[in-house]
Design a protein around this motif. Structure first.
Motif, mmCIF file in Angstrom:
data_model
loop_
_atom_site.group_PDB
_atom_site.id
_atom_site.type_symbol
_atom_site.label_atom_id
_atom_site.label_comp_id
_atom_site.label_asym_id
_atom_site.label_seq_id
_atom_site.Cartn_x
_atom_site.Cartn_y
_atom_site.Cartn_z
ATOM 1 N N UNK A 81 2.357 2.096 7.484
ATOM 2 C CA UNK A 81 2.761 2.629 6.179
ATOM 3 C C UNK A 81 3.767 3.760 6.323
ATOM 4 N N UNK A 82 3.589 4.614 7.316
ATOM 5 C CA UNK A 82 4.563 5.681 7.546
ATOM 6 C C UNK A 82 5.930 5.112 7.901
ATOM 7 N N UNK A 83 5.951 3.986 8.606
ATOM 8 C CA UNK A 83 7.222 3.387 9.016
ATOM 9 C C UNK A 83 8.014 2.829 7.841
ATOM 10 N N UNK A 84 7.364 2.626 6.691
ATOM 11 C CA UNK A 84 8.091 2.095 5.535
ATOM 12 C C UNK A 84 9.008 3.142 4.917
ATOM 13 N N UNK A 85 8.703 4.420 5.141
ATOM 14 C CA UNK A 85 9.483 5.477 4.509
ATOM 15 C C UNK A 85 9.192 5.650 3.030
ATOM 16 N N UNK A 86 8.189 4.947 2.528
ATOM 17 C CA UNK A 86 7.831 5.047 1.119
ATOM 18 C C UNK A 86 6.744 6.099 0.930
ATOM 19 N N UNK A 87 6.504 6.524 -0.290
ATOM 20 C CA UNK A 87 5.375 7.428 -0.536
ATOM 21 C C UNK A 87 4.074 6.806 -0.023
ATOM 22 N N UNK A 88 3.292 7.612 0.651
ATOM 23 C CA UNK A 88 2.072 7.113 1.280
ATOM 24 C C UNK A 88 0.945 6.986 0.270
ATOM 25 N N UNK A 115 -2.188 -8.155 10.047
ATOM 26 C CA UNK A 115 -2.676 -6.897 9.492
ATOM 27 C C UNK A 115 -1.533 -5.970 9.080
ATOM 28 N N UNK A 116 -0.513 -5.842 9.900
ATOM 29 C CA UNK A 116 0.598 -4.933 9.580
ATOM 30 C C UNK A 116 1.281 -5.368 8.294
ATOM 31 N N UNK A 117 1.565 -6.641 8.169
ATOM 32 C CA UNK A 117 2.201 -7.136 6.952
ATOM 33 C C UNK A 117 1.297 -6.894 5.739
ATOM 34 N N UNK A 118 0.012 -7.147 5.882
ATOM 35 C CA UNK A 118 -0.920 -6.932 4.777
ATOM 36 C C UNK A 118 -0.921 -5.480 4.334
ATOM 37 N N UNK A 119 -0.919 -4.550 5.276
ATOM 38 C CA UNK A 119 -0.930 -3.129 4.930
ATOM 39 C C UNK A 119 0.364 -2.717 4.234
ATOM 40 N N UNK A 120 1.499 -3.195 4.725
ATOM 41 C CA UNK A 120 2.779 -2.850 4.103
ATOM 42 C C UNK A 120 2.837 -3.365 2.667
ATOM 43 N N UNK A 154 0.233 -1.420 0.494
ATOM 44 C CA UNK A 154 0.652 -0.045 0.265
ATOM 45 C C UNK A 154 1.736 0.097 -0.776
ATOM 46 N N UNK A 155 2.433 -0.990 -1.066
ATOM 47 C CA UNK A 155 3.496 -0.940 -2.072
ATOM 48 C C UNK A 155 2.947 -0.981 -3.494
ATOM 49 N N UNK A 156 1.697 -1.415 -3.659
ATOM 50 C CA UNK A 156 1.172 -1.607 -5.014
ATOM 51 C C UNK A 156 -0.138 -0.862 -5.276
ATOM 52 N N UNK A 157 -0.814 -0.413 -4.212
ATOM 53 C CA UNK A 157 -2.131 0.191 -4.402
ATOM 54 C C UNK A 157 -2.116 1.639 -3.958
ATOM 55 N N UNK A 158 -2.626 2.553 -4.786
ATOM 56 C CA UNK A 158 -2.604 3.980 -4.430
ATOM 57 C C UNK A 158 -3.653 4.364 -3.394
#
Length: 299
Positions: free
Chosen positions: A229-236, A157-162, A165-169
């Motif tokens: 997603x917050x741990x990625x440091x990318x725009x949420x 699940x964590x990998x799927x969310x990361x 989150x990189x491609x879907x708003x």
């Protein structure tokens, strides 16, 4: 010293055990070790001559189990029972990994090891039956129930969310199921600590039976998604909490499968870390392309 044999060699827990355990651990998996080919079990134990076995092999496709419960039973019940019998014959301990899905999630409080099982689907039924078969077949058996396992390797699940989150708003994530997220690395460390205790003291009657081993704290899938997603440091992206009925699946998931892990701490002095820092560390390794946990001697 003879190795610890770990089954389910390609899975995220087996990989974590190999990364952390180094030369102490020998992983095996299909086709050389296959619950659908019972003869491979005895052959593997003869070849490896382990001092103990960790069974991390399982049918984990929860929804697919609804369509082929017989296959799930071979992997989750029949195979572990045979393995437990072989461990009993060899006089070695077996640590068998199970799941929170043996419960229906209706208790309203964290589950104890002594609570009756009441699985809601084929996966949970076959895992619950596997627990009892293992305990009946091997006097030196430890059943570790865990939950919501994730790592920097494999699909979880964590990998799927990361990745999503990189491609879907906008992401829609179930927000009314509650459990205890568990890092495969943290679970592997706990298993190796149990193994060290067994090496130090030998088997003791109080070591046997069922233990809960999950990350400390609780979350919903929605909360876990936000933390990852917050741990990625990318725009949420926007993460919308939805109800279970808004995301229908063939298998019914437990609404609240939190596990009380106090027995593990009482008997072995082990408590898994809080889940939030572990998620953040896993996400950092995932983004960096690092699959071995810090401090491991994996090559």
């Amino acid at each position: 010293m003879r190795p610890i044999l770990v089954t389910g060699g390609g899975g995220q827990l087996a990989v974590a055990l190999a990364n952390l355990g180094g030369g102490r651990v020998q992983r095996v998996g299909r086709p050389g070790f296959d619950f659908d080919r019972p003869e491979t079990l005895a052959a593997t134990l003869r070849q490896v001559e382990p001092r103990m076995v960790v069974n991390a092999a399982a049918w984990t496709a929860v929804d697919a189990a609804e369509a082929d419960e017989a296959a799930a039973a071979r992997a989750n019940t029949d195979g572990p029972a045979r393995l437990a019998g072989l461990c009993a014959e060899a006089g070695i301990p077996l640590i068998h990994v199970s799941t929170d899905y043996v419960f229906d999630g209706d208790k309203g409080a964290p589950y104890l090891e002594t609570d009756p099982t009441s699985p809601t689907g084929a996966y949970g039924r076959t895992k619950a039956a596997g627990e009892q078969a293992v305990l009946a077949s091997c006097p030196q058996a430890i059943v570790l129930r865990t939950s919501w396992v994730y790592s920097a390797t494999g699909r979880n699940f964590v990998r799927t969310m990361v990745e999503a989150g990189a491609t879907r708003p906008v992401l829609r994530v179930v927000g009314d199921q509650r459990g205890c997220p568990t890092s495969a690395d943290d679970l592997a460390a706990a298993i190796l600590a149990i193994a060290e205790r067994l090496d130090e003291t030998g088997w003791r009657p109080g070591y046997g039976g069922i233990f809960h081993a999950a990350g400390t704290g609780e979350a919903t899938w929605h909360g876990l998604a936000i933390a990852a997603l917050e741990a990625t440091g990318r725009p949420m992206p926007e993460v919308i909490a939805i109800r279970t009925e808004d995301w229908p699946t063939p298998a019914r998931r437990p609404a609240d499968s939190r596990l009380d892990c106090n027995r593990l701490e009482h008997v072995f002095g082990i408590r898994l870390p809080d889940w939030q820092p572990s998620v953040a560390g896993t996400v950092r390794r995932l983004l960096a392309g690092v699959t071995a946990p810090p401090g491991s001697d994996a090559r």
